[in-house]
Design an enzyme around this catalytic site. Sequence first.
Site, PDB file in Angstrom:
ATOM      1  N   ARG A  17      -0.691  75.969 -18.148  1.00  0.00           N
ATOM      2  CA  ARG A  17      -1.430  76.332 -16.920  1.00  0.00           C
ATOM      3  C   ARG A  17      -1.967  77.767 -17.011  1.00  0.00           C
ATOM      4  O   ARG A  17      -1.924  78.529 -16.051  1.00  0.00           O
ATOM      5  CB  ARG A  17      -0.554  76.192 -15.669  1.00  0.00           C
ATOM      6  CG  ARG A  17      -0.071  74.817 -15.392  1.00  0.00           C
ATOM      7  CD  ARG A  17      -1.220  73.852 -15.056  1.00  0.00           C
ATOM      8  NE  ARG A  17      -0.661  72.528 -14.942  1.00  0.00           N
ATOM      9  CZ  ARG A  17      -0.441  71.723 -15.986  1.00  0.00           C
ATOM     10  NH1 ARG A  17      -0.802  72.092 -17.207  1.00  0.00           N
ATOM     11  NH2 ARG A  17       0.078  70.544 -15.825  1.00  0.00           N
TER      12      ARG A  17
ATOM     13  N   GLU B  86       1.357  78.246  -8.909  1.00  0.00           N
ATOM     14  CA  GLU B  86       0.239  77.745  -9.725  1.00  0.00           C
ATOM     15  C   GLU B  86      -1.066  77.979  -8.966  1.00  0.00           C
ATOM     16  O   GLU B  86      -2.104  78.267  -9.545  1.00  0.00           O
ATOM     17  CB  GLU B  86       0.448  76.247  -9.997  1.00  0.00           C
ATOM     18  CG  GLU B  86      -0.681  75.637 -10.797  1.00  0.00           C
ATOM     19  CD  GLU B  86      -0.454  74.166 -11.125  1.00  0.00           C
ATOM     20  OE1 GLU B  86       0.659  73.806 -11.549  1.00  0.00           O
ATOM     21  OE2 GLU B  86      -1.402  73.392 -10.964  1.00  0.00           O
TER      22      GLU B  86
ATOM     23  N   SER C  97       0.133  70.639  -6.988  1.00  0.00           N
ATOM     24  CA  SER C  97       1.409  71.315  -7.288  1.00  0.00           C
ATOM     25  C   SER C  97       1.280  72.783  -6.909  1.00  0.00           C
ATOM     26  O   SER C  97       0.382  73.467  -7.399  1.00  0.00           O
ATOM     27  CB  SER C  97       1.722  71.218  -8.780  1.00  0.00           C
ATOM     28  OG  SER C  97       1.734  69.868  -9.164  1.00  0.00           O
TER      29      SER C  97
HETATM   30  C1  FAD Z   1      -4.346  66.609  -5.032  1.00  0.00           C
HETATM   31  C2  FAD Z   1      -4.428  67.576  -6.174  1.00  0.00           C
HETATM   32  C3  FAD Z   1      -3.927  67.224  -7.414  1.00  0.00           C
HETATM   33  C4  FAD Z   1      -4.002  68.115  -8.492  1.00  0.00           C
HETATM   34  N1  FAD Z   1      -3.494  67.728  -9.696  1.00  0.00           N
HETATM   35  C5  FAD Z   1      -3.547  68.569 -10.743  1.00  0.00           C
HETATM   36  C6  FAD Z   1      -3.009  68.169 -12.017  1.00  0.00           C
HETATM   37  O1  FAD Z   1      -2.540  67.051 -12.185  1.00  0.00           O
HETATM   38  N2  FAD Z   1      -3.055  69.061 -13.026  1.00  0.00           N
HETATM   39  C7  FAD Z   1      -3.597  70.308 -12.883  1.00  0.00           C
HETATM   40  O2  FAD Z   1      -3.588  71.073 -13.849  1.00  0.00           O
HETATM   41  N3  FAD Z   1      -4.140  70.701 -11.697  1.00  0.00           N
HETATM   42  C8  FAD Z   1      -4.121  69.874 -10.634  1.00  0.00           C
HETATM   43  N4  FAD Z   1      -4.636  70.262  -9.430  1.00  0.00           N
HETATM   44  C9  FAD Z   1      -5.211  71.614  -9.290  1.00  0.00           C
HETATM   45  C10 FAD Z   1      -6.763  71.676  -9.419  1.00  0.00           C
HETATM   46  O3  FAD Z   1      -7.348  70.424  -9.146  1.00  0.00           O
HETATM   47  C11 FAD Z   1      -7.224  72.148 -10.782  1.00  0.00           C
HETATM   48  O4  FAD Z   1      -6.684  73.405 -11.082  1.00  0.00           O
HETATM   49  C12 FAD Z   1      -8.756  72.219 -10.887  1.00  0.00           C
HETATM   50  O5  FAD Z   1      -9.135  72.354 -12.231  1.00  0.00           O
HETATM   51  C13 FAD Z   1      -9.348  73.371 -10.092  1.00  0.00           C
HETATM   52  O6  FAD Z   1     -10.758  73.278 -10.189  1.00  0.00           O
HETATM   53  P1  FAD Z   1     -11.706  73.748  -9.010  1.00  0.00           P
HETATM   54  O7  FAD Z   1     -13.101  73.557  -9.445  1.00  0.00           O
HETATM   55  O8  FAD Z   1     -11.312  73.092  -7.736  1.00  0.00           O
HETATM   56  O9  FAD Z   1     -11.348  75.293  -8.967  1.00  0.00           O
HETATM   57  P2  FAD Z   1     -11.175  76.249  -7.699  1.00  0.00           P
HETATM   58  O10 FAD Z   1      -9.972  75.837  -6.919  1.00  0.00           O
HETATM   59  O11 FAD Z   1     -12.456  76.375  -6.977  1.00  0.00           O
HETATM   60  O12 FAD Z   1     -10.851  77.605  -8.427  1.00  0.00           O
HETATM   61  C14 FAD Z   1      -9.605  77.819  -9.078  1.00  0.00           C
HETATM   62  C15 FAD Z   1      -9.706  79.120  -9.900  1.00  0.00           C
HETATM   63  O13 FAD Z   1     -10.641  78.909 -10.967  1.00  0.00           O
HETATM   64  C16 FAD Z   1     -11.711  79.841 -10.860  1.00  0.00           C
HETATM   65  N5  FAD Z   1     -12.945  79.135 -11.260  1.00  0.00           N
HETATM   66  C17 FAD Z   1     -13.394  77.933 -10.832  1.00  0.00           C
HETATM   67  N6  FAD Z   1     -14.556  77.626 -11.449  1.00  0.00           N
HETATM   68  C18 FAD Z   1     -14.823  78.659 -12.287  1.00  0.00           C
HETATM   69  C19 FAD Z   1     -15.874  78.952 -13.206  1.00  0.00           C
HETATM   70  N7  FAD Z   1     -16.912  78.127 -13.396  1.00  0.00           N
HETATM   71  N8  FAD Z   1     -15.817  80.131 -13.902  1.00  0.00           N
HETATM   72  C20 FAD Z   1     -14.784  80.994 -13.732  1.00  0.00           C
HETATM   73  N9  FAD Z   1     -13.766  80.786 -12.871  1.00  0.00           N
HETATM   74  C21 FAD Z   1     -13.796  79.623 -12.168  1.00  0.00           C
HETATM   75  C22 FAD Z   1     -11.748  80.273  -9.400  1.00  0.00           C
HETATM   76  O14 FAD Z   1     -12.376  81.529  -9.246  1.00  0.00           O
HETATM   77  C23 FAD Z   1     -10.266  80.288  -9.081  1.00  0.00           C
HETATM   78  O15 FAD Z   1      -9.660  81.474  -9.546  1.00  0.00           O
HETATM   79  C24 FAD Z   1      -4.583  69.397  -8.321  1.00  0.00           C
HETATM   80  C25 FAD Z   1      -5.109  69.748  -7.067  1.00  0.00           C
HETATM   81  C26 FAD Z   1      -5.034  68.856  -6.003  1.00  0.00           C
HETATM   82  C27 FAD Z   1      -5.613  69.236  -4.682  1.00  0.00           C
END
Ligand code: FAD
Length: 341
Positions: free
Chosen positions: A165, A335, A238
């Site tokens: 992570r 996380e 998580s």
């Molecule tokens: C129901 C649920 C289940 C999930 N299951 C998992 C799982 O099984 N495994 C897991 O690892 N995660 C899981 N997650 C967490 C999440 O979905 C992931 O971390 C996902 O990749 C976040 O992507 P996002 O586009 O929503 O990022 P955001 O939440 O919008 O951003 C997260 C971070 O990444 C940065 N960021 C986003 N896009 C960029 C970019 N293009 N360039 C630079 N920085 C960027 C943001 O600035 C922030 O710091 C889960 C979340 C939920 C709600």
Amino acid sequence: MRIEENVVLAPYTTFKIGGPADFFCTVTTKKDLEKAIVFSKEKKIPYHILGGGSNMLIADSGFRGLVIKFVLRGFIWKELNSKSVLVTVASGENWDAFVAEAVSRGVYGVENLSGIPGSVGGTPIQNVGAYGAEVADVIESVTAYNTETLVFQNFSNKECGFGYRDSYFKTAEGKRYIVIDVTFLLEKEGKFNLSYKDLTKYFTDRGVAPTLASVRAAVLEIRGKKFPDLQKFGTAGSFFKNPIVHKRDAERLKKQFTDMPMFSVSENKIKIPAAWLIEHIGGFKGIESNSVGSFENQALVIVNYDKARALDVLEFAHSITEDIFLKTGIRLEREVQLLGF
Ligand SMILES: Cc1cc2nc3c(=O)[nH]c(=O)nc-3n(C[C@H](O)[C@H](O)[C@H](O)COP(=O)(O)OP(=O)(O)OC[C@H]3O[C@@H](n4cnc5c(N)ncnc54)[C@H](O)[C@@H]3O)c2cc1C
């Protein structure tokens, strides 16, 4: 590109929590991204990149800066040779839509990562993982925009510094980069990874041979039970990482908590499931306070049941970390990323 003022952020997150950003824009091209960064530099305000908002907890008071909602789109599929396919995916594409597309094209590598919310650009940031797979296993390279020098740079898999992570993009230095696109190396004839206990059980119970489509369906079905319905409740999945502790500390705890699961990650390091600690040692599973709770089907998932504030979530999370620390000496690490605190 229009820069709006005072935009409430809660609807842009899966937690459904967060006050207003002073400035907000939606960026669909690299040129607009440059303009947005120049705007934040000229105004001398911080910026924040928002993907799907699925790994964020935003302060009730919001963010005194510019939030850039990044929705750059596009795929380039390329047959590398008879065995492999390279696909470059723009950051703003939905991660699970990409997984569905890969599965329907019959290419292996991302099927175990089905159903993870958020954008493609968000996946290398914390090296998303699930069911025994991580994006680091299939990322060939990442193109990112350096917001200090305003140039685009390419990072090899190694340069991304992936860990559990974790990645280079989470470090103080790496935070200056915005991920523009991610290139994945997928296999035409891959092997299934069914090592994760729930997946093994799914296929053993049914007595069927796995296919790409059935592995995706299995993962989606298993996940459907572990996470709340995002249409009804808020969550960022998580909330804590699984702690990795020294073998001797794990063995000491095992004497006290004989049922505690342990997974070896290296010679001296043991991973302990945070969900197990929260459920069995903390007793928090299914507990709710101030509209915030630990999900009844998966203790690691903190849920906003009804108009919870960010502060309520942090207080609930704090009560978990303190309790687990007092009872085990293990400090759970968050996380979920915070903004505006
Ligand atoms: C129901 C649920 C289940 C999930 N299951 C998992 C799982 O099984 N495994 C897991 O690892 N995660 C899981 N997650 C967490 C999440 O979905 C992931 O971390 C996902 O990749 C976040 O992507 P996002 O586009 O929503 O990022 P955001 O939440 O919008 O951003 C997260 C971070 O990444 C940065 N960021 C986003 N896009 C960029 C970019 N293009 N360039 C630079 N920085 C960027 C943001 O600035 C922030 O710091 C889960 C979340 C939920 C709600």
